[in-house]
Enzyme design. Structure first.
Site, PDB file in Angstrom:
ATOM      1  N   ASP A 200       0.870  -1.181   0.000  1.00 16.85           N
ATOM      2  CA  ASP A 200       0.000   0.000   0.000  1.00 16.85           C
ATOM      3  C   ASP A 200       0.904   1.228   0.000  1.00 16.85           C
ATOM      4  O   ASP A 200       2.139   1.095   0.014  1.00 16.85           O
ATOM      5  CB  ASP A 200      -0.942   0.002   1.222  1.00 16.85           C
ATOM      6  N   HIS A 263      -3.461   2.881  -4.671  1.00 17.93           N
ATOM      7  CA  HIS A 263      -2.803   2.468  -3.419  1.00 17.93           C
ATOM      8  C   HIS A 263      -1.456   1.825  -3.716  1.00 17.93           C
ATOM      9  O   HIS A 263      -1.105   0.797  -3.118  1.00 17.93           O
ATOM     10  CB  HIS A 263      -3.696   1.494  -2.636  1.00 17.93           C
ATOM     11  N   GLU A 330     -10.380   2.276  -4.282  1.00 20.50           N
ATOM     12  CA  GLU A 330      -9.974   3.679  -4.173  1.00 20.50           C
ATOM     13  C   GLU A 330      -8.860   4.057  -5.161  1.00 20.50           C
ATOM     14  O   GLU A 330      -7.815   4.543  -4.755  1.00 20.50           O
ATOM     15  CB  GLU A 330      -9.514   3.960  -2.729  1.00 20.50           C
TER      16      GLU A 330
HETATM   17  C1  ACM Z   1     -10.701  -0.335   1.835  1.00 16.27           C
HETATM   18  O1  ACM Z   1     -11.071  -0.175   3.025  1.00 16.27           O
HETATM   19  N1  ACM Z   1     -10.198   0.685   1.154  1.00 16.27           N
HETATM   20  C2  ACM Z   1     -10.832  -1.619   1.175  1.00 16.27           C
END
Ligand code: ACM
Ligand code: ZN
Length: 521
Positions: A200, A263, A330
């Site tokens: 991430d 991410h 996201e």
């Molecule tokens: C998440 O909580 N962005 C999967």
């Protein structure tokens, strides 16, 4: 003093040992069928394990679980016996209980644990551990305890095949030893999937031999943030093999997550040429910069796919799991909108917009994973812009209400992890243990066919707020016990009051295991 009728009844039950008997049959998750009987089985110096050759490994596990506290060398015997024995056996007639089910009979002179598959034997062993006094979990001899198990017949199997916990190893690195601690408790609770969020914006945590920079550069917070060493770092491939082996012995599968296309800004600290803008990222602790970064893999650059495929080659070879999680959540489309290469990809592929570009990206990666014999899982954003037929969806955006219906309609499988009940980084004020327990992973109104598409439920723990081991323990427990029960036990057996009483009793087990837990008012 005057007693009314109800008080007398309550006093009778208290005196009769009724409450003691209840707590002695405290098992989490609650088994499918429990038939209590009178009497107890007592472990003694002459208790013998009767076991066929093909269950020797499980029998040795049982010995290792029990012997330290009992201080008894339990004998193993391949031949049948009648008195003071624990017999383990595989029985093909128990096929209807599935590979994880088991049948356990505790008589005063004999324990018989049978299952269709050795996976079921392992879960039955966990039930035996839970039926013994909690002191059985101590790693050294315990005196002054009678090692009795109440006589009972239990027939048990799980509701869902996926009973998971996600640990975010990126925002804060979680050491191999800590992971093993959680695997140990998960197995005690009959949970069977540990989803490791390995990459991430806050750091890449997995050794990839082809790209050493991913660990030499991308696993470290920028030095200006002076983050403690233990919050960063990575798992070597040997570490991962050790974790996988430890988990496999406990019926737990390790599912890796490699985030894309968003991410992923930590990667651009070493490989800026793979992002749309080509800028180098400065890896920062979560609260010292953007929560969600606009940096994203360039979907118009073929080098992006060569890079990801090379990584997935190593990931697929390393992890035996049938699934690889590719994130997909996201992913801001700002840079894709501004990038000539991404826009060219959209027009070359006849795509409508950037959502369809993400869908094209995910489908291309899925094809590659399938060629390696793996199935793809992604967060529920992978449903936007078109979902492939075979991807598994992890539903997290509890506020986007129609996702489960859409996924079921398309016929894809899904795992339920909504923010409303399953986010264990949230404070207990928002998600109490009772709220976790109240969650039914199958949405209201789902018919039989739709329900089959819900293959499981999972707790997600994101490590950006609570970062030390005791803090993480308290975010997980006692909520994880509630989640284990909704994942294993039938919805129609749900009983919050009963669970609460069993959980109170089980806190002693957590104490002995050295696991901290949150105390709710
Ligand atoms: C998440 O909580 N962005 C999967
Ligand atoms: Zn681009």
């Amino acid at each position: 003093m005057k007693f009314n009728c109800l008080t007398l009844i309550i006093l009778f039950f208290l005196n009769s040992g009724f409450v003691a008997a209840l707590t002695k049959l405290s098992i989490i998750p609650e088994p499918a069928k429990i038939i209590p009987a009178s009497g107890t089985f007592r472990f003694t110096k002459t208790t013998t394990l009767i076991v066929p050759e093909n269950l020797l490994f499980r029998a040795k596990q049982l010995k290792n679980y029990l012997e330290p506290a009992l201080g008894i060398d339990l004998q193993l015997n391949l031949k049948p016996g009648k008195e003071n024995v624990i017999e383990l056996k595989l029985d093909k007639s128990l096929k209807s209980l599935g590979t994880e089910g088991y049948h356990l009979e505790i008589l005063s002179n004999k324990i018989c644990l049978m299952a269709f598959d050795e996976k079921g034997i392992f879960w039955g062993i966990q039930t035996i551990r839970q039926l013994l006094p909690p002191e059985i979990l101590r790693g050294a001899i315990v005196t002054g305890v009678s090692w009795d198990i109440p006589c009972v017949t239990i027939e048990d199997n799980p509701r869902f095949k996926w009973r998971g916990l996600m640990l975010d190893c990126s925002r804060t690195f979680i050491s191999k030893e800590q992971i093993k601690r959680y695997l140990e408790v998960m197995s005690f609770l009959k949970m069977n999937v540990l989803h490791m969020h390995l990459t991430d914006d806050q750091g890449w945590r997995l050794e990839i031999r082809k790209y050493p920079e991913l660990t030499s550069i991308c696993s470290k917070f920028h030095e200006s943030f002076k983050e403690p060493n233990e919050y960063q770092g990575f798992y070597s491939q040997d570490d991962i093999r050790e974790i996988i082996g430890f988990a496999a012995q406990r019926n737990i599968e390790i599912v890796p997550e490699i985030e894309m296309p968003g991410h992923s800004s930590e990667i651009f600290a070493a490989f800026p040429q793979l992002s749309c803008k080509g800028d180098t990222a400065k890896i920062h602790p979560f609260f010292k910069g953007a929560g969600v970064h606009n940096e994203i893999f360039c979907a118009g650059n073929e080098d992006t796919f060569r890079f990801i495929e090379n990584i997935l080659d190593e990931v697929s070879a390393l992890f035996p799991s049938e699934y690889v999680h590719i994130g997909g959540d996201e992913a801001p489309k700002k840079h894709w909108k501004e990038c000539p290469k991404c826009q060219k990809r959209i027009s070359d592929q006849g795509l409508k917009d950037e959502n369809e570009l993400q869908s094209w990206f995910v489908k291309r990666i899925e094809k590659y994973l399938n060629s390696k014999g793996k199935k793809l899982i992604g967060w529920d954003e992978i449903t936007e812009g078109g979902l492939s037929h075979s991807a598994t969806v992890m539903y997290w955006r509890g506020w986007v209400k129609d996702v489960p219906e859409k996924v079921a309609e398309l016929g894809n499988e899904m795992i339920m992890t909504p923010t409303s009940n399953c986010y264990f980084d949230y404070p207990y004020d928002n998600i109490s243990t009772e709220k976790v327990y109240s969650f039914n992973p199958v949405p209201e109104g789902f018919g039989a066919e739709q329900s089959k598409k819900v293959v499981g439920v999972q707790a997600n723990f994101w490590s950006h707020i609570d970062r030390t081991q005791p803090q993480i323990d308290r975010q997980l427990f006692p909520r994880l016990s509630a989640l284990a029960e909704i994942a294993w036990s039938d919805n129609n057996k749900k009983d919050w009051t009963g669970f609460k009483a069993r959980m109170e009793f089980k806190k002693k087990s957590l104490d002995i295991l050295g696991i901290s837990y949150f105390i709710e008012k």
